[in-house]
Write an enzyme that holds these catalytic residues in place. Structure first.
Site, short mmCIF file in Angstrom:
data_model
loop_
_atom_site.label_atom_id
_atom_site.label_comp_id
_atom_site.label_asym_id
_atom_site.label_seq_id
_atom_site.Cartn_x
_atom_site.Cartn_y
_atom_site.Cartn_z
N HIS A 52 10.01 -4.74 4.34
CA HIS A 52 10.52 -3.37 4.22
C HIS A 52 10.83 -2.78 5.59
O HIS A 52 10.25 -3.17 6.59
CB HIS A 52 9.59 -2.45 3.43
CG HIS A 52 8.20 -2.19 3.96
ND1 HIS A 52 7.30 -3.18 4.25
CD2 HIS A 52 7.56 -1.02 4.22
CE1 HIS A 52 6.16 -2.63 4.65
NE2 HIS A 52 6.30 -1.31 4.67
N GLU A 103 3.72 -5.72 8.66
CA GLU A 103 2.45 -5.60 7.94
C GLU A 103 2.00 -6.93 7.34
O GLU A 103 0.85 -7.05 6.90
CB GLU A 103 2.56 -4.53 6.84
CG GLU A 103 2.71 -3.14 7.44
CD GLU A 103 2.93 -2.04 6.40
OE1 GLU A 103 2.93 -0.87 6.79
OE2 GLU A 103 3.10 -2.35 5.21
N HIS A 125 -1.29 4.14 10.01
CA HIS A 125 0.10 4.59 10.23
C HIS A 125 0.16 5.91 11.01
O HIS A 125 1.15 6.62 10.93
CB HIS A 125 0.82 4.80 8.90
CG HIS A 125 0.86 3.62 8.00
ND1 HIS A 125 -0.24 3.15 7.32
CD2 HIS A 125 1.89 2.82 7.63
CE1 HIS A 125 0.11 2.11 6.57
NE2 HIS A 125 1.40 1.89 6.74
N HIS A 131 0.83 -1.22 0.00
CA HIS A 131 0.00 0.00 0.00
C HIS A 131 0.86 1.27 0.00
O HIS A 131 0.49 2.28 0.59
CB HIS A 131 -0.95 -0.02 1.20
CG HIS A 131 -0.26 -0.15 2.52
ND1 HIS A 131 -0.77 -0.87 3.58
CD2 HIS A 131 0.93 0.34 2.96
CE1 HIS A 131 0.06 -0.79 4.60
NE2 HIS A 131 1.10 -0.07 4.26
C1 DHB Z 1 6.41 2.81 2.17
C2 DHB Z 1 5.85 1.58 2.47
C3 DHB Z 1 4.79 1.49 3.38
O1 DHB Z 1 4.20 0.32 3.75
C4 DHB Z 1 4.28 2.64 3.97
O2 DHB Z 1 3.25 2.52 4.81
C5 DHB Z 1 4.85 3.89 3.67
C6 DHB Z 1 5.92 3.98 2.77
C7 DHB Z 1 7.54 2.95 1.19
O3 DHB Z 1 8.17 1.95 0.78
O4 DHB Z 1 7.82 4.09 0.77
FE FE Z 2 2.73 0.64 5.42
#
Ligand code: DHB
Ligand code: FE
Length: 281
Positions: A195, A242, A59, A12
């Site tokens: 991530h 997540e 978030h 997302h």
């Molecule tokens: C990114 C990924 C995310 O899940 C998020 O909530 C905000 C930013 C990213 O990779 O930039």
């Molecule tokens: Fe996120």
């Protein structure tokens, strides 16, 4: 009775919202990502869901660190979007389905899940970017179903275990299937895959671990409940937590599913992007 058609997962990432706005679908950086969606659009056109249960993690827009529900379910007539500072325009509100929301909340609390019910909830990129990906033009796509947001805490520890996430999905399934109206329901799990956005490991991605999760989630999700929360952070990154949303979605689909399509591409922004469509048998 309401029926669950299937579940769809997607990352997302806010940059995806910007790419949609700038129509970069065929741009070389974005094409491998957007190529994951036409098969999903076809499935949605064929199956025409009436309601979408959008499982995402807030978030900091709907909740902040001072008040962080472990599991929150929207019970509103509509859900507004607001500026989070990513440079994206705020979208118009998304229509809800409060009758189904309250039915699910009643059922899940009876099932001993302690739910925070939200009669007002601002939905962030975790909710709206997937809606735009699956129903282009959302919230103004006439085929877009009414939506129920479900947010779980992946931000402030202690976060739920993977087993709890899967069990949440199983209880959610009971709540949906016992709703007396004939509704077709699709369940989303948004976020992930690996991530980490901050600190020394910013930019961390773990393809091997992501593949392990994708390989097991359809037919062996119980295997993934063996992953501890500490291991999840170590192997998937601080925001790879997540993946809990994928587990919640999977729990709602029952034992037997058919994989319709999947896509995995690294990186998009800082994230390993993963998309999966599972149909209930
Ligand atoms: C990114 C990924 C995310 O899940 C998020 O909530 C905000 C930013 C990213 O990779 O930039
Ligand atoms: Fe996120």
């Amino acid at each position: 009775m309401a029926k669950i058609l299937g579940g769809i997962t997607t990352s997302h990432i806010p940059a995806v919202g910007k790419a949609i706005q700038d129509e970069l679908h065929d741009d070389p950086y974005w094409k491998p990502f957007f190529d994951g969606y036409p098969k999903i659009h076809n499935w949605i056109k064929e199956n025409k869901p009436d309601v979408v249960i959008n499982i995402y993690n807030d978030h900091g827009l709907g909740f902040f660190l001072d008040q962080m529900p472990t599991f929150a379910i929207g019970a509103a007539h509509e859900y507004r979007n607001e500026d989070e500072g990513w440079g994206l325009p705020s979208l118009d509100p998304f229509p809800g389905h409060p009758e189904l929301s309250w039915h699910i909340i009643e059922s899940m609390v009876a099932d001993e899940f302690d739910i925070t019910s939200c009669q007002e909830l601002a939905v962030d990129h975790g909710f709206v970017v997937p809606m735009q990906l699956f129903w282009p033009g959302a919230p103004h796509n006439p085929d877009m179903p009414r939506a129920i947001p479900i947010s779980a805490n992946t931000v402030q520890h202690p976060i739920p275990t993977l087993k709890r996430a899967l069990d949440f999905g199983k209880a959610l399934r009971k709540g949906i299937e016992s709703f007396p109206e004939d509704l077709k329901v699709v369940v989303l799990g948004t976020g992930g895959l690996s991530h980490q956005l901050e600190g020394e490991r910013a930019g961390f991605i773990n393809k091997e671990f992501d593949q392990y999760c994708i390989e097991n989630i359809a037919h062996n999700p119980e295997e993934l409940t063996k992953i501890t929360r500490q291991e999840l952070v170590e192997k998937a990154g601080a925001q790879g937590t997540e993946f809990l949303m994928w587990m919640m979605m999977r729990g709602a689909l029952g034992d037997n599913v058919t994989e319709i399509t999947r896509n995995y591409h690294i990186p998009i922004s800082n994230t390993a992007s993963g998309t999966l469509l599972l149909e209930c048998e």
